[in-house]
Design an enzyme around this catalytic site. Structure first.
Site, PDB file in Angstrom:
ATOM      1  N   ASP A 107      78.550 -49.970 -26.713  1.00 18.43           N
ATOM      2  CA  ASP A 107      77.324 -49.508 -26.057  1.00 18.43           C
ATOM      3  C   ASP A 107      76.105 -49.737 -26.942  1.00 18.43           C
ATOM      4  O   ASP A 107      75.070 -50.235 -26.496  1.00 18.43           O
ATOM      5  CB  ASP A 107      77.419 -48.005 -25.755  1.00 18.43           C
ATOM      6  CG  ASP A 107      78.249 -47.691 -24.533  1.00 18.43           C
ATOM      7  OD1 ASP A 107      78.047 -48.342 -23.495  1.00 18.43           O
ATOM      8  OD2 ASP A 107      79.102 -46.793 -24.604  1.00 18.43           O
ATOM      9  N   ILE A 108      76.216 -49.348 -28.194  1.00 21.33           N
ATOM     10  CA  ILE A 108      75.055 -49.300 -29.081  1.00 21.33           C
ATOM     11  C   ILE A 108      74.513 -50.696 -29.388  1.00 21.33           C
ATOM     12  O   ILE A 108      73.291 -50.913 -29.377  1.00 21.33           O
ATOM     13  CB  ILE A 108      75.407 -48.540 -30.372  1.00 21.33           C
ATOM     14  CG1 ILE A 108      75.568 -47.049 -30.045  1.00 21.33           C
ATOM     15  CG2 ILE A 108      74.361 -48.745 -31.450  1.00 21.33           C
ATOM     16  CD1 ILE A 108      76.088 -46.219 -31.195  1.00 21.33           C
TER      17      ILE A 108
END
Length: 404
Positions: free
Chosen positions: A187-188
């Site tokens: 995600d990051i």
């Protein structure tokens, strides 16, 4: 709270993202000074309910007044934003979103393919209202506008992107099928790429007068993150296994045990290797046929690891760090408490503190790693309560909601 002072203080972002990937990217933009308006549905971003929660947490959907309606997970990635509530199934609220977009530089969302189009607030509709707008999105497998994937309509989470990219396969103990990262890099990292893509798109729009659509697929982002998997296969048809605690090609380059945990040591080159041998009081390793260069040391991994570990295990993390620090690349495997106590972290303002609403203890989240000398970044606004700024934002944008 401070005023927005970052270099993006003249940028306005309409943030329709939820969960982690999108909000992380827009939080980076907000940290850099962008005016980020977080658009939430009536039930709020689901991340608000995820622990850790403060003592007087009150669910967004609860009728009970008072309390904080978010925990640390939401706070960490929604700092410096303002929240408004819009029900995009309602024609009047859809019109409000479109009017916001008329005055914005970019809109960002991370819904499934086609959701915004079905709500009649997709890229083509918004572009018709503002041809300079940059429309950014994060999808599991990208958007068909930029490349049709057989998985385009499939749902995806962090663990899926990590696994499919090869990152999981090279992480974890040697001989294993792999391990996911301890943090949600699936995600990051795509969220970070989206932040960069949006700013580049805004730069282009301000130069040419034309906005555009851009997207980052989580799978695609993680392929870039795990580039070593592809380049080793692309150059030498080598399938990298799970690397364990050490580098697949360089030695020493990994983790070693200490009395109280572990320490990272990276000394593959001759200069650093000589300094490491000196610190260990092992001049014999400089002339040993099994250790004379990094590639031979990698072939004799068991022996080299054993000799270094025999030394590190006699010391604490701090003792090894003091013996090698400034000479050989090294660092302790820190716990959270050790990170909070690290003078570097304090000096670089990498822990940001703020007061939660109500009678709650002061809390901390990670600071922004991008630093400027003239336009400081950092925490200037605590994370918003659900819909806290709805009326403020509508008045600022001179928008009247036409409710029946």
């Amino acid at each position: 709270m401070r005023e927005r002072t970052g270099p993006l203080s003249d940028v306005t972002i309409i943030d329709c993202t939820m969960a982690l990937a999108g909000p992380f990217g827009t939080a980076m933009l907000a940290d850099l000074g962008a005016n980020v308006i977080k658009v939430e549905p009536p039930q709020g971003d689901g991340a608000r309910t995820v622990p850790p929660l403060p003592p007087d947490y009150a669910n967004v959907a609860s009728d009970e007044p008072g309390g904080v309606d978010y925990g640390g997970y939401f706070a960490s990635i929604n700092r410096n934003k303002r929240s408004i509530v819009l029900n995009l199934k309602d024609p009047a609220d859809r019109e409000v979103l479109l009017k916001l977009c008329e005055q914005a530089d970019a809109i960002v969302e991370n819904m499934r393919v086609g959701v915004m189009d079905r709500l009649r607030v997709g890229y083509d509709v918004i572009k018709a209202r503002n041809r300079k707008i940059v429309y950014g999105c994060i999808r599991g497998f990208g958007d068909p506008r930029t490349g049709e994937s057989p998985y385009a309509h499939w749902p995806a989470y962090d663990i899926v992107a990590q696994s499919m990219s090869g990152h999981v396969g090279i992480t974890g103990p040697e001989g294993s099928v792999g391990h996911p990262s301890g943090v949600s890099v699936g995600d990051i990292y795509p969220g970070t790429l989206m932040a960069m893509a949006v700013i580049a798109g805004i730069h282009h729009a301000r130069t040419t007068g034309e906005g555009q659509f851009c997207d980052v697929g989580m799978y695609d982002g993680m392929l870039a993150f795990a580039e070593t998997v592809l380049v080793n296969y692309g150059f030498a048809q080598q399938e990298l296994p799970a690397r364990g605690q050490h580098h697949p090609n360089l030695m020493p380059f990994g983790l070693f045990p200490t009395k109280d945990g572990g320490v990272a040591i990276a000394a593959p080159g001759p200069g650093h290797w000589a300094l490491l041998c000196e610190a260990m009081e092992r001049p014999d390793l400089l002339v040993d046929e099994r250790t004379k260069n990094t590639f031979i040391r990698r072939r004799n991994q068991g022996y080299v690891e054993g000799e270094i570990a025999a030394w590190t295990q006699r010391h604490t993390k701090q003792e090894v760090f003091e013996a090698l620090g400034g000479k050989v690349p090294c660092g302790p495997v820190n716990t959270a408490a050790e990170i909070f106590a690290d003078p570097h972290v304090k000096s670089r303002e990498m822990i940001a503190q703020f007061d939660l609403p109500g009678d709650n203890p002061r809390v901390s989240i990670v600071g922004n790693p991008i630093k400027y000398t003239q336009t400081p970044t950092g925490l200037y606004r605590r994370p918003p309560m659900h819909g806290e700024h709805t009326e403020e934002v509508l008045e600022e944008f001179n928008i009247r909601r036409n409710k029946p």
